[in-house]
Write a protein that holds these residues in place. Structure first.
Motif, mmCIF file in Angstrom:
data_model
loop_
_atom_site.group_PDB
_atom_site.id
_atom_site.type_symbol
_atom_site.label_atom_id
_atom_site.label_comp_id
_atom_site.label_asym_id
_atom_site.label_seq_id
_atom_site.Cartn_x
_atom_site.Cartn_y
_atom_site.Cartn_z
ATOM 1 N N GLU A 116 0.857 -1.180 0.000
ATOM 2 C CA GLU A 116 0.000 0.000 0.000
ATOM 3 C C GLU A 116 0.898 1.236 0.000
ATOM 4 O OE1 GLU A 116 -2.642 -0.123 3.297
ATOM 5 O OE2 GLU A 116 -3.846 -1.771 2.485
ATOM 6 N N ILE A 117 0.383 2.322 -0.510
ATOM 7 C CA ILE A 117 1.203 3.530 -0.621
ATOM 8 C C ILE A 117 1.519 4.083 0.758
ATOM 9 C CG2 ILE A 117 1.252 5.923 -1.428
ATOM 10 C CD1 ILE A 117 -0.345 5.002 -3.850
ATOM 11 N N ASP A 118 2.795 4.126 1.063
ATOM 12 C CA ASP A 118 3.309 4.678 2.316
ATOM 13 C C ASP A 118 4.384 5.689 1.939
ATOM 14 O OD1 ASP A 118 4.511 5.308 4.682
ATOM 15 O OD2 ASP A 118 5.141 3.275 5.191
ATOM 16 N N LYS A 119 4.065 6.976 2.071
ATOM 17 C CA LYS A 119 4.976 8.013 1.589
ATOM 18 C C LYS A 119 6.303 8.048 2.337
ATOM 19 C CE LYS A 119 1.447 10.949 -0.462
ATOM 20 N NZ LYS A 119 0.861 12.325 -0.552
ATOM 21 N N ASP A 120 6.356 7.425 3.513
ATOM 22 C CA ASP A 120 7.605 7.376 4.271
ATOM 23 C C ASP A 120 8.441 6.135 3.946
ATOM 24 O OD1 ASP A 120 7.229 9.774 5.666
ATOM 25 O OD2 ASP A 120 5.959 8.802 7.155
ATOM 26 N N TYR A 121 7.963 5.325 3.023
ATOM 27 C CA TYR A 121 8.670 4.092 2.653
ATOM 28 C C TYR A 121 10.000 4.452 1.995
ATOM 29 C CZ TYR A 121 9.516 -0.495 0.542
ATOM 30 O OH TYR A 121 10.057 -1.695 0.170
ATOM 31 N N GLN A 122 11.089 3.883 2.502
ATOM 32 C CA GLN A 122 12.424 4.164 1.972
ATOM 33 C C GLN A 122 12.651 3.362 0.698
ATOM 34 O OE1 GLN A 122 14.960 6.121 3.165
ATOM 35 N NE2 GLN A 122 13.950 6.878 5.012
ATOM 36 N N ILE A 123 12.927 4.074 -0.394
ATOM 37 C CA ILE A 123 13.237 3.372 -1.627
ATOM 38 C C ILE A 123 14.740 3.115 -1.692
ATOM 39 C CG2 ILE A 123 11.245 4.331 -2.810
ATOM 40 C CD1 ILE A 123 13.034 6.301 -4.199
ATOM 41 N N GLN A 124 15.137 2.276 -2.635
ATOM 42 C CA GLN A 124 16.536 1.890 -2.738
ATOM 43 C C GLN A 124 17.075 2.196 -4.139
ATOM 44 O OE1 GLN A 124 17.195 -2.191 -1.527
ATOM 45 N NE2 GLN A 124 15.952 -1.974 0.325
ATOM 46 N N ARG A 125 18.378 2.271 -4.213
ATOM 47 C CA ARG A 125 19.056 2.504 -5.496
ATOM 48 C C ARG A 125 18.661 1.396 -6.484
ATOM 49 N NH1 ARG A 125 23.348 3.004 -3.403
ATOM 50 N NH2 ARG A 125 23.747 5.246 -3.600
ATOM 51 N N GLY A 126 18.267 1.799 -7.677
ATOM 52 C CA GLY A 126 17.899 0.825 -8.705
ATOM 53 C C GLY A 126 16.442 0.408 -8.689
ATOM 54 N N ASP A 127 15.641 0.907 -7.752
ATOM 55 C CA ASP A 127 14.214 0.543 -7.702
ATOM 56 C C ASP A 127 13.487 1.020 -8.955
ATOM 57 O OD1 ASP A 127 14.339 -0.737 -5.295
ATOM 58 O OD2 ASP A 127 13.283 0.812 -4.136
ATOM 59 N N ARG A 128 12.592 0.158 -9.439
ATOM 60 C CA ARG A 128 11.678 0.536 -10.517
ATOM 61 C C ARG A 128 10.278 0.541 -9.905
ATOM 62 N NH1 ARG A 128 14.567 0.281 -15.284
ATOM 63 N NH2 ARG A 128 16.518 -0.895 -15.146
ATOM 64 N N ILE A 129 9.720 1.716 -9.794
ATOM 65 C CA ILE A 129 8.490 1.936 -9.030
ATOM 66 C C ILE A 129 7.324 2.154 -9.992
ATOM 67 C CG2 ILE A 129 7.387 3.441 -7.316
ATOM 68 C CD1 ILE A 129 10.342 4.254 -6.534
#
Length: 239
Positions: free
Chosen positions: A204-217
């Motif tokens: 679910e959309i969580d705006k505080d979710y930490q993304i990582q290098r190389g993520d395809r969102i």
């Protein structure tokens, strides 16, 4: 003359035409009283060195001005369209995110000009101070990146900065396309370091979710059928 040699030649000319301000020419008090300060540019930017800036200038204005001057002088050295294209491509290869602004007093700020140009938030475009140092990171968009697609306004690929969250990704793509209702989930594709394994994460959309290098969102929603449909009528008909 190859591309790198052309750039080196033109930048050498630039540095000759626009010499650095030094104590021999004008002391700091004179600079400040004249409304002028000294700012250094380092890192991966078309020009490096120490140059005069106005005390009323913010980072984006100063950088835009310095880029325009360097580009103008560099691109004057050729009339060949292909060489011009390659020169322009190399000149434009600098990051707008993750820029370090180092103050003389020891303070260090992280400047995100790409976000400033989207939302106009001046916290990402501070005023310059005397003896500031602006350091540009390498713009390795092929390895140090994340991409965003799906039901957003401006899908694209962006330079990854440590600490990036889902909210940062959303801001860089100018939010959700308003044509879609109930955008409540996101799919994230992650490759292993060796590129052999892909992990798909759906949350679910969580705006505080930490993304990582190389993520395809990819932001997900049901496809809308509210479109500007049209019908074509041909043949012998009355209009």
């Amino acid at each position: 003359m190859n591309i790198k040699a052309l750039i080196c030649f033109s930048l050498l000319f630039y540095l000759t035409v626009y010499p650095q301000f030094s104590q021999d020419k004008m002391n700091k008090n004179d600079l400040l009283s004249a409304g002028t300060i000294s700012v250094t540019i380092g890192g991966t930017f078309p020009i490096n060195g120490t140059y005069p800036a106005l005390i009323t200038e913010r980072v984006d204005e100063f950088i835009s001005r310095m880029y325009a001057q360097a580009a103008d002088l560099t691109l004057r050295v050729t009339s060949d369209p292909e060489t011009y294209r390659k020169l322009k491509e190399q000149l434009d290869n600098f990051a707008l995110r993750g820029i370090r602004l180092k103050r003389a007093a020891g303070e260090e700020l992280i400047v995100d000009l790409q976000r400033f140009r989207l939302n106009g938030d001046f916290k990402n475009n501070p005023y310059l101070k005397n003896d500031d140092v602006i350091v540009f990171p390498a713009n390795d968009i092929n390895r140090n990146f994340f991409s965003v697609s799906g039901v957003v306004n401006k899908p694209g690929t962006f330079l990854f900065i440590e600490g990036d969250k889902l909210s940062d990704a959303l801001e860089l793509v100018d939010g959700f396309n308003p044509a879609y209702d109930k955008v409540d989930s996101v799919e994230i594709s992650r490759l292993s370091y060796d590129g052999q394994t892909e992990t798909i994460i759906k949350i679910e959309i969580d705006k505080d979710y930490q993304i990582q290098r190389g993520d395809r969102i990819r932001f997900l929603a049901l496809e809308t059928q509210r479109r500007n449909f049209a019908v074509s009528v041909i043949g012998e008909v009355n209009i």
